[in-house]
Write a protein that holds these residues in place. Structure first.
Motif, mmCIF file in Angstrom:
data_model
loop_
_atom_site.group_PDB
_atom_site.id
_atom_site.type_symbol
_atom_site.label_atom_id
_atom_site.label_comp_id
_atom_site.label_asym_id
_atom_site.label_seq_id
_atom_site.Cartn_x
_atom_site.Cartn_y
_atom_site.Cartn_z
ATOM 1 N N ASN A 128 0.827 -1.198 0.000
ATOM 2 C CA ASN A 128 0.000 0.000 0.000
ATOM 3 C C ASN A 128 0.866 1.254 0.000
ATOM 4 O O ASN A 128 2.015 1.238 0.428
ATOM 5 C CB ASN A 128 -0.919 -0.011 1.226
ATOM 6 N N ALA A 129 0.289 2.320 -0.490
ATOM 7 C CA ALA A 129 0.958 3.627 -0.450
ATOM 8 C C ALA A 129 -0.038 4.632 0.141
ATOM 9 O O ALA A 129 -1.214 4.588 -0.220
ATOM 10 C CB ALA A 129 1.370 4.056 -1.849
ATOM 11 N N PRO A 130 0.408 5.484 1.045
ATOM 12 C CA PRO A 130 1.802 5.791 1.379
ATOM 13 C C PRO A 130 2.394 4.999 2.538
ATOM 14 O O PRO A 130 3.508 5.292 2.970
ATOM 15 C CB PRO A 130 1.724 7.261 1.757
ATOM 16 N N SER A 131 1.690 3.997 3.066
ATOM 17 C CA SER A 131 2.190 3.304 4.261
ATOM 18 C C SER A 131 3.409 2.441 3.979
ATOM 19 O O SER A 131 4.296 2.305 4.812
ATOM 20 C CB SER A 131 1.086 2.445 4.874
ATOM 21 N N GLU A 183 0.027 -3.400 -8.043
ATOM 22 C CA GLU A 183 1.360 -3.824 -7.614
ATOM 23 C C GLU A 183 2.462 -2.888 -8.101
ATOM 24 O O GLU A 183 3.510 -3.321 -8.564
ATOM 25 C CB GLU A 183 1.633 -5.254 -8.107
ATOM 26 N N ALA A 184 2.251 -1.608 -7.960
ATOM 27 C CA ALA A 184 3.252 -0.640 -8.419
ATOM 28 C C ALA A 184 4.610 -0.863 -7.766
ATOM 29 O O ALA A 184 5.655 -0.613 -8.374
ATOM 30 C CB ALA A 184 2.759 0.785 -8.143
ATOM 31 N N TYR A 185 4.607 -1.364 -6.508
ATOM 32 C CA TYR A 185 5.861 -1.488 -5.749
ATOM 33 C C TYR A 185 6.226 -2.946 -5.457
ATOM 34 O O TYR A 185 7.038 -3.211 -4.580
ATOM 35 C CB TYR A 185 5.734 -0.706 -4.433
ATOM 36 N N ILE A 187 18.407 0.191 -3.958
ATOM 37 C CA ILE A 187 17.371 0.995 -3.298
ATOM 38 C C ILE A 187 16.991 0.379 -1.956
ATOM 39 O O ILE A 187 16.842 1.090 -0.953
ATOM 40 C CB ILE A 187 16.147 1.147 -4.216
ATOM 41 N N ILE A 188 16.848 -0.935 -1.905
ATOM 42 C CA ILE A 188 16.477 -1.597 -0.652
ATOM 43 C C ILE A 188 17.571 -1.404 0.398
ATOM 44 O O ILE A 188 17.291 -1.107 1.567
ATOM 45 C CB ILE A 188 16.202 -3.098 -0.888
ATOM 46 N N ARG A 189 18.841 -1.552 -0.013
ATOM 47 C CA ARG A 189 19.941 -1.360 0.941
ATOM 48 C C ARG A 189 19.950 0.073 1.480
ATOM 49 O O ARG A 189 20.077 0.295 2.693
ATOM 50 C CB ARG A 189 21.286 -1.677 0.268
ATOM 51 N N THR A 190 19.800 1.022 0.581
ATOM 52 C CA THR A 190 19.781 2.424 1.016
ATOM 53 C C THR A 190 18.565 2.704 1.887
ATOM 54 O O THR A 190 18.669 3.411 2.895
ATOM 55 C CB THR A 190 19.787 3.355 -0.205
ATOM 56 N N ARG A 191 17.437 2.158 1.515
ATOM 57 C CA ARG A 191 16.209 2.346 2.302
ATOM 58 C C ARG A 191 16.392 1.919 3.744
ATOM 59 O O ARG A 191 15.995 2.629 4.676
ATOM 60 C CB ARG A 191 15.068 1.544 1.665
ATOM 61 N N GLU A 192 17.001 0.762 3.947
ATOM 62 C CA GLU A 192 17.166 0.246 5.304
ATOM 63 C C GLU A 192 18.169 1.088 6.103
ATOM 64 O O GLU A 192 18.015 1.272 7.314
ATOM 65 C CB GLU A 192 17.591 -1.222 5.262
ATOM 66 N N LYS A 193 19.188 1.603 5.438
ATOM 67 C CA LYS A 193 20.134 2.498 6.122
ATOM 68 C C LYS A 193 19.451 3.804 6.536
ATOM 69 O O LYS A 193 19.654 4.304 7.640
ATOM 70 C CB LYS A 193 21.336 2.790 5.221
ATOM 71 N N VAL A 194 18.649 4.338 5.639
ATOM 72 C CA VAL A 194 17.943 5.581 5.957
ATOM 73 C C VAL A 194 16.931 5.347 7.069
ATOM 74 O O VAL A 194 16.791 6.178 7.980
ATOM 75 C CB VAL A 194 17.249 6.148 4.696
ATOM 76 N N ARG A 195 16.225 4.240 7.006
ATOM 77 C CA ARG A 195 15.255 3.927 8.073
ATOM 78 C C ARG A 195 15.959 3.843 9.421
ATOM 79 O O ARG A 195 15.475 4.386 10.432
ATOM 80 C CB ARG A 195 14.525 2.617 7.771
ATOM 81 N N ALA A 196 17.110 3.184 9.465
ATOM 82 C CA ALA A 196 17.857 3.079 10.714
ATOM 83 C C ALA A 196 18.299 4.460 11.202
ATOM 84 O O ALA A 196 18.242 4.750 12.403
ATOM 85 C CB ALA A 196 19.076 2.176 10.517
ATOM 86 N N ALA A 197 18.703 5.317 10.275
ATOM 87 C CA ALA A 197 19.135 6.665 10.651
ATOM 88 C C ALA A 197 17.971 7.474 11.219
ATOM 89 O O ALA A 197 18.127 8.207 12.203
ATOM 90 C CB ALA A 197 19.731 7.379 9.436
ATOM 91 N N GLU A 224 7.819 0.062 8.746
ATOM 92 C CA GLU A 224 8.574 -0.844 7.880
ATOM 93 C C GLU A 224 8.121 -0.605 6.447
ATOM 94 O O GLU A 224 6.966 -0.279 6.193
ATOM 95 C CB GLU A 224 8.330 -2.297 8.288
ATOM 96 N N SER A 225 9.028 -0.774 5.518
ATOM 97 C CA SER A 225 8.695 -0.497 4.129
ATOM 98 C C SER A 225 8.982 -1.695 3.232
ATOM 99 O O SER A 225 9.999 -2.370 3.380
ATOM 100 C CB SER A 225 9.485 0.710 3.620
ATOM 101 N N ASN A 226 8.058 -1.938 2.306
ATOM 102 C CA ASN A 226 8.229 -2.948 1.265
ATOM 103 C C ASN A 226 8.219 -2.284 -0.110
ATOM 104 O O ASN A 226 7.837 -2.901 -1.104
ATOM 105 C CB ASN A 226 7.088 -3.956 1.361
ATOM 106 N N THR A 227 8.673 -1.029 -0.130
ATOM 107 C CA THR A 227 8.583 -0.214 -1.340
ATOM 108 C C THR A 227 9.889 0.550 -1.564
ATOM 109 O O THR A 227 10.908 0.242 -0.937
ATOM 110 C CB THR A 227 7.433 0.809 -1.195
ATOM 111 N N ASN A 228 9.841 1.552 -2.420
ATOM 112 C CA ASN A 228 11.007 2.408 -2.649
ATOM 113 C C ASN A 228 10.857 3.747 -1.922
ATOM 114 O O ASN A 228 11.421 4.761 -2.342
ATOM 115 C CB ASN A 228 11.225 2.639 -4.147
ATOM 116 N N PHE A 229 10.093 3.754 -0.825
ATOM 117 C CA PHE A 229 9.924 4.968 -0.028
ATOM 118 C C PHE A 229 9.763 4.604 1.444
ATOM 119 O O PHE A 229 9.568 3.437 1.802
ATOM 120 C CB PHE A 229 8.704 5.776 -0.503
ATOM 121 N N LEU A 230 9.866 5.629 2.291
ATOM 122 C CA LEU A 230 9.640 5.467 3.725
ATOM 123 C C LEU A 230 8.510 6.397 4.149
ATOM 124 O O LEU A 230 8.354 7.498 3.603
ATOM 125 C CB LEU A 230 10.907 5.796 4.518
#
Length: 375
Positions: free
Chosen positions: A154-157, A182-184, A269-279, A289-295
């Protein structure tokens, strides 16, 4: 508005795209675009021969493109429909299947185009509240008495439904269509496409704007039963039979075939996403938690609207929604590693500036660079 506009549309408001100001250079992470260029194979597909044939109309059936997508998903070509963006296909679906069949139900917090289309097309619709944690309750959609439209993830969640839940929804709504957007899906999720031969009321819509880095080419596609696809072709024939141009068709074929490049971009993108989420978590933000290309996150110290405005002043565009339930949240697309390092530094600058105006003592924020090096 003009005096000739139909009364039906006079009080309507269209979908609001992510802003794209041209007054300066921005880090634009407000539209869930890919930060990476198209595949080298896509660039090679843009030949002089292709350009010189632009005096001719494109193949209205997008034959080669549908065959390529069908081969990728192991379905028959007659089970695939392609057009100029997934939004166009959504519009066809809502007009074709929504009138006189109970309309559609969808989450109260989701892609806003679902509600926009329903209102503009005069369709019945029902918004089903997400749970408190923004997840979808599958039981709410079982035997619901109308067509179902769910973005998964789902987006934006950024949250997702399991395939078992999708199966239950499809099985209990056999008299109605179940559309899964299934955009993401390619960002670490399992597609529902393999289920279409089991449930003839299931229709899957995807886009090449995200994981295949082709937002500008405007390519979307649907996968479903041959009859549902034939109905979409009938709708297309009544509106714009050759709407997807020949250049986009060729680029789409090349992008689908270059699976390795897609996986490389998605993995980055997934690797960067998880680093940004941790930050962001380090800074005390509430981050889903994200299963997409956004947070999707809720900032602390200052409001979401204030952070959105401050980031814009710093040259960073994110998405803020001034709507019920999510007005305290921001949606932020994932850019390149370098871009996101800059973004976190900008957030730190804003947070430290805010903290200086408060009486409480706030400890220094850990740097994003330290987090990257630690990983």
């Amino acid at each position: 508005m003009g005096k000739y506009l139909s009364k039906h549309f006079q009080d309507k408001e269209g979908y609001h795209l992510g802003e794209a100001p041209k007054d300066r250079t921005y880090i634009k992470i407000n539209a869930n675009e890919s930060p990476y260029p198209p595949s080298p194979a896509v660039l090679s597909a843009l030949t002089k021969e292709l350009v010189t044939t632009q005096n001719l109309y494109a193949d209205p059936k997008s034959t080669e493109l549908t065959k390529t997508i069908a081969a990728y998903y192991h379905v028959k070509p007659e089970q695939v429909f392609a057009d100029s963006g997934s939004d166009v296909i959504l519009a066809y679906c809502m007009i074709a299947f929504g009138s006189g069949n109970g309309g559609f139900c969808f989450p109260d917090v989701t892609y806003n185009f679902y509600k926009t289309f329903s209102i503009f097309f005069g369709l019945q619709y029902r918004e089903i509240p997400l749970k408190k944690d923004f997840s979808i309750c599958a039981d709410d959609y079982c035997s619901c008495g109308c067509n179902v439209l769910i973005a998964n993830p789902n987006a934006p969640s950024g949250l997702k439904l399991d395939l078992a839940d999708v199966k239950r929804i499809a099985a209990t709504n056999s008299a109605h269509l179940v559309i899964i957007d299934e955009a993401y899906v390619d960002y670490g999720n399992e597609s529902c496409v393999p289920l279409i031969n089991q449930y003839d009321n299931l229709l899957i819509i995807q886009t090449m704007s995200k994981s295949r880095n082709l937002a500008g080419a405007r390519i979307g596609f649907a996968v479903s039963s041959a009859q549902n696809i034939a109905d979409l072709f009938q709708m297309k024939a009544a509106f714009n039979p050759d709407s997807i141009n020949s250049i986009s068709q060729a680029l789409g074929c090349a992008a689908v075939r270059d699976v390795d490049y897609m996986h490389q971009c998605v993995s980055k993108i997934i690797r960067t996403r998880e680093k940004v989420r941790a930050a962001l978590l380090q800074r005390g933000f509430h981050v889903l938690e994200s299963n997409t290309n956004f947070l999707f996150f809720e900032p602390t110290v200052l409001s979401a609207e204030a952070l959105y405005s401050a980031l814009k002043q710093e040259g960073v565009l994110v998405r803020y929604y001034d709507q019920p339930r999510i007005q305290t949240y921001i949606r932020m697309s994932i850019g390149t590693e370098e871009q996101m390092h800059t973004v976190i530094a900008k957030i730190d600058k804003i947070l430290l500036r805010c903290c200086k105006t408060q009486t409480t003592i706030v400890s220094p924020y850990p740097s994003y660079q330290t987090r990257i090096e630690a990983n």
